[in-house]
Every structure is written in structure tokens, then in C-alpha cells.
Write an enzyme that holds these catalytic residues in place. Structure first.
Site, PDB file in Angstrom:
ATOM      1  N   LYS A 158      48.477  76.558 109.600  1.00  0.00           N
ATOM      2  CA  LYS A 158      48.717  75.592 109.157  1.00  0.00           C
ATOM      3  C   LYS A 158      49.923  74.435 109.157  1.00  0.00           C
ATOM      4  O   LYS A 158      50.663  75.621 108.083  1.00  0.00           O
ATOM      5  CB  LYS A 158      47.771  74.909 107.953  1.00  0.00           C
ATOM      6  CG  LYS A 158      47.434  73.411 107.338  1.00  0.00           C
ATOM      7  CD  LYS A 158      46.818  73.085 105.838  1.00  0.00           C
ATOM      8  CE  LYS A 158      46.521  71.539 105.507  1.00  0.00           C
ATOM      9  NZ  LYS A 158      46.540  70.911 106.376  1.00  0.00           N
TER      10      LYS A 158
HETATM   11  N1  PMP Z   1      41.542  70.582 110.026  1.00  0.00           N
HETATM   12  C1  PMP Z   1      42.840  70.120 110.249  1.00  0.00           C
HETATM   13  C2  PMP Z   1      43.822  70.241 111.180  1.00  0.00           C
HETATM   14  C3  PMP Z   1      43.005  70.018 109.195  1.00  0.00           C
HETATM   15  O1  PMP Z   1      44.837  69.581 108.674  1.00  0.00           O
HETATM   16  C4  PMP Z   1      42.529  70.101 108.498  1.00  0.00           C
HETATM   17  C5  PMP Z   1      43.048  70.063 106.642  1.00  0.00           C
HETATM   18  N2  PMP Z   1      43.168  71.237 105.977  1.00  0.00           N
HETATM   19  C6  PMP Z   1      40.993  70.980 108.119  1.00  0.00           C
HETATM   20  C7  PMP Z   1      40.435  71.029 110.007  1.00  0.00           C
HETATM   21  C8  PMP Z   1      39.910  70.938 107.547  1.00  0.00           C
HETATM   22  O2  PMP Z   1      40.608  71.735 106.357  1.00  0.00           O
HETATM   23  P1  PMP Z   1      40.194  72.059 104.817  1.00  0.00           P
HETATM   24  O3  PMP Z   1      38.625  72.264 104.157  1.00  0.00           O
HETATM   25  O4  PMP Z   1      40.319  73.959 104.321  1.00  0.00           O
HETATM   26  O5  PMP Z   1      40.790  71.317 104.143  1.00  0.00           O
END
Ligand code: PMP
Length: 318
Positions: A158
Site C-alpha cells: 500500500k
Molecule cells: N484496493 C485499494 C487500491 C485500496 O486503496 C484499498 C483500501 N485500503 C482496498 C483495495 C481495500 O483494502 P482494505 O479493505 O484493507 O481497506
């Protein structure tokens, strides 16, 4: 500017007043996007304030930092403690918690690996990310911008720089009057939203793209897969085509900020016959019970937030 009366931001072991949480304009992360972060939520639950799936978010932050050669000068336990302390200091629920790993000192030169790696953590009030449609269905657009292949930008990290792609897709969808964009991978299969994973429902089975479609492995995605298992719906990770989405019975996004958001239309195509569809609705209800601490099955997903005095076993500056 965010309303920030009395708010504190944790910066390398100190709780700093919101207005003073600053870094130098020539910092490496600002110029090159080399930073990693998390998005986490805290909720009011039946047993007091709690953070949802804290260990999983901290583990992903540590893994993302590793990919980008940014050794965080705090252990996973210290990072968790600092997140709890930040939440306790800000007394806001539901909150969105944003830990950021960055190089904050002035340092131009993209190859510079030497700058000090810092950690900052904010806890701000959480709003409905996708607007009112978050409950009853949003309209999404297939983006003309595709997800970069993980051979170029590893999607499982991320990283701040990844979001320049999300920004382009999101801006295009917003300017066209949609609430969200759906990005395809380099081969034209579904990948994800700008900040969410995507699921479809067909004939009682859930389908969602896997890592081979260059997605972030979402914590909410994992929660939904487990909830679906408890409710008896099979989940299949596979390459998913646009046609499968357009003719799906139901579709929804998942993400920490977006939570579970039904998709009622993609471009000119209506998805299913009502929004949320029955299976999406059942999963949303179970997810809400998990967040609120109403179901002991999911109690390990919630880390209680201590009072600030009890969080005072502070993680010190390094
Ligand atoms: N894809 C992307 C590109 C994101 O930024 C997020 C948010 N973190 C998600 C998927 C969903 O991830 P999560 O459920 O861990 O927030």
C-alpha cells in the site's frame, strides 16, 4: 482544511498538535511518492471503542515498508501501541486512522535510501466515503486508466505512489458524474476500485479478482470472504471479465473507508434488480454486527482502545 480543534497527531513518539504536524517541503516522499500507509477504522462497539483488525493492518504496513526498503524504526507491537494511543488521544468515533511511513527530511534524488524513516499516525472522523449510495447502491464507471502490472508497481504494497493511478481513475469518474471508478488490470480483467476491492454475485456464489489482477489484498475483502463462509456462500477468486460484472446478479465494493458499498449500476448497465441485492444485504448486516461487537464469532477482529491514561505506556521517539 480539516476541522482539527484539539486534535493530535503522533509523530515519531510524540503527540503533536494538528497544526504543527509538519515536514520539510523538499522531503523525499512528497517528491517521489515513496511512502507506505494504512487506512484503519475504530468503532464504538458493545464493549467500548475498538479498532477493527488492527494486527492485519499493522502487518500489511510492515510488509509494504519492506517492499520499499523503508525499515520502520518501531516493532509491530510498538506500532499497534502507537495507533491505540493516537486513537485514545483523539477521542473521535467512528474514526479513520492513517499511519504513514515516510522520509520527511529534505532529500532530493530519487535513489536516496539514506533519509530517516519516520512514522506519523492521525485519527480523524470517518465519513461516508462513497456518499449516501454507500447503503443503497452507487454508480460506477469502468475506468479508461488501467492498474499498472505488479511487475512495475507491486499492488500488494500500500504505497503512496500507487495512488496517482487511483487519482486519475477517480477524477475521471467524478468528472463524469459517477461515484467510483472500476479499474481493469493490464489484460482487461476486473481489478478493483480506487480504494476498494470488488465482488460479484452470480447464482449464489461470490466471485472476486485475485492477486494476479494486481489488486491490494484488502482486509475488508478478507473479512467478507470469511463472513460469506459463515453464511454458507461459496467464494471463488478468479479472473473476472467485464461481461461477468455487467450481467451479475449483484456487485459490491469492499474497503476500510467504503466498508461494503453495493454497486447499482456500471456505466449504462443496471446491476441486478435491487440494491443492495439479497446476498450483499445479508453480508452487510453480518459485517455491521461484527464491527459493533454484537457477534462473539468475530470478537477477535476488535482490539479495545484503552483510555489515554492506560495507553500511556508510550512508544518513545527513535
Ligand atoms: N484496493 C485499494 C487500491 C485500496 O486503496 C484499498 C483500501 N485500503 C482496498 C483495495 C481495500 O483494502 P482494505 O479493505 O484493507 O481497506
Amino acid at each position: 482544511m480539516m476541522a482539527a480543534e484539539g486534535r493530535k497527531i503522533w509523530m515519531d513518539g510524540r503527540l503533536v498538535d494538528f497544526a504543527n504536524a509538519q515536514v520539510h517541503v523538499l522531503n523525499h516522499t512528497l517528491h517521489y511518492g515513496v511512502g507506505v500507509f494504512e487506512g484503519i477504522r475504530a468503532y464504538e462497539t458493545a464493549h467500548g471503542p475498538a479498532i477493527f483488525r488492527l494486527p492485519e493492518h499493522v502487518a500489511r504496513l510492515v510488509a509494504s515498508a519492506k517492499v520499499y526498503h523503508m525499515p520502520i524504526p518501531y516493532s509491530a507491537a510498538e506500532i499497534s501501541q502507537a495507533i491505540l494511543e493516537t486513537q485514545a488521544a483523539n477521542d473521535v468515533l467512528p474514526s479513520y486512522i492513517r499511519p504513514l511511513v515516510y522520509r520527511g527530511e529534505p532529500a532530493l534524488g530519487v535513489k536516496n535510501l539514506k533519509g530517516k524513516v519516520s512514522l506519523a499516525i492521525a485519527a480523524i472522523p470517518a465519513k461516508k466515503y462513497l456518499g449516501e449510495g454507500s447503503e443503497n447502491g452507487i454508480r460506477a464507471k469502468i475506468s479508461p486508466f488501467r492498474k499498472p502490472h505488479s511487475d512495475s508497481l507491486p499492488s500488494f504494497a500500500k504505497a503512496a505512489g500507487n495512488y496517482i493511478n487511483s487519482y486519475l481513475a477517480g477524477a475521471d469518474a467524478t468528472l463524469d458524474g459517477y461515484e467510483e471508478a472500476i479499474l481493469l488490470d493490464t489484460h482487461g480483467y476486473l481489478a478493483e476500485g480506487t480504494g476498494e476491492n470488488i465482488f460479484l454475485v452470480r447464482n449464489g456464489t461470490l466471485y472476486t479478482p485475485g492477486l494476479e489482477s494486481d489488486i491490494l489484498l484488502g482486509v475488508t475483502r478478507d473479512s467478507v470472504m470469511r463472513i460469506a463462509g459463515h453464511l454458507g456462500y461459496p467464494v471463488v477468486e478468479k479472473l473476472v471479465s467485464v461481461n461477468e460484472l455487467l450481467t451479475a446478479d449483484e456487485a459490491f465494493f469492499t474497503g476500510t473507508y467504503a466498508e461494503i458499498a453495493p454497486i447499482k449500476a456500471v456505466g449504462h448497465y443496471t446491476i441486478g434488480t435491487r440494491s443492495p441485492g439479497p446476498i450483499t444485504g445479508a453480508i452487510m448486516a453480518e459485517f455491521r454486527r461484527a464491527l459493533r461487537g454484537d457477534d462473539p464469532k468475530y470478537s477477535e477482529w476488535l482490539t479495545p482502545v484503552p483510555t489515554l491514561a492506560r495507553a500511556a505506556a508510550r512508544v518513545r521517539a527513535k
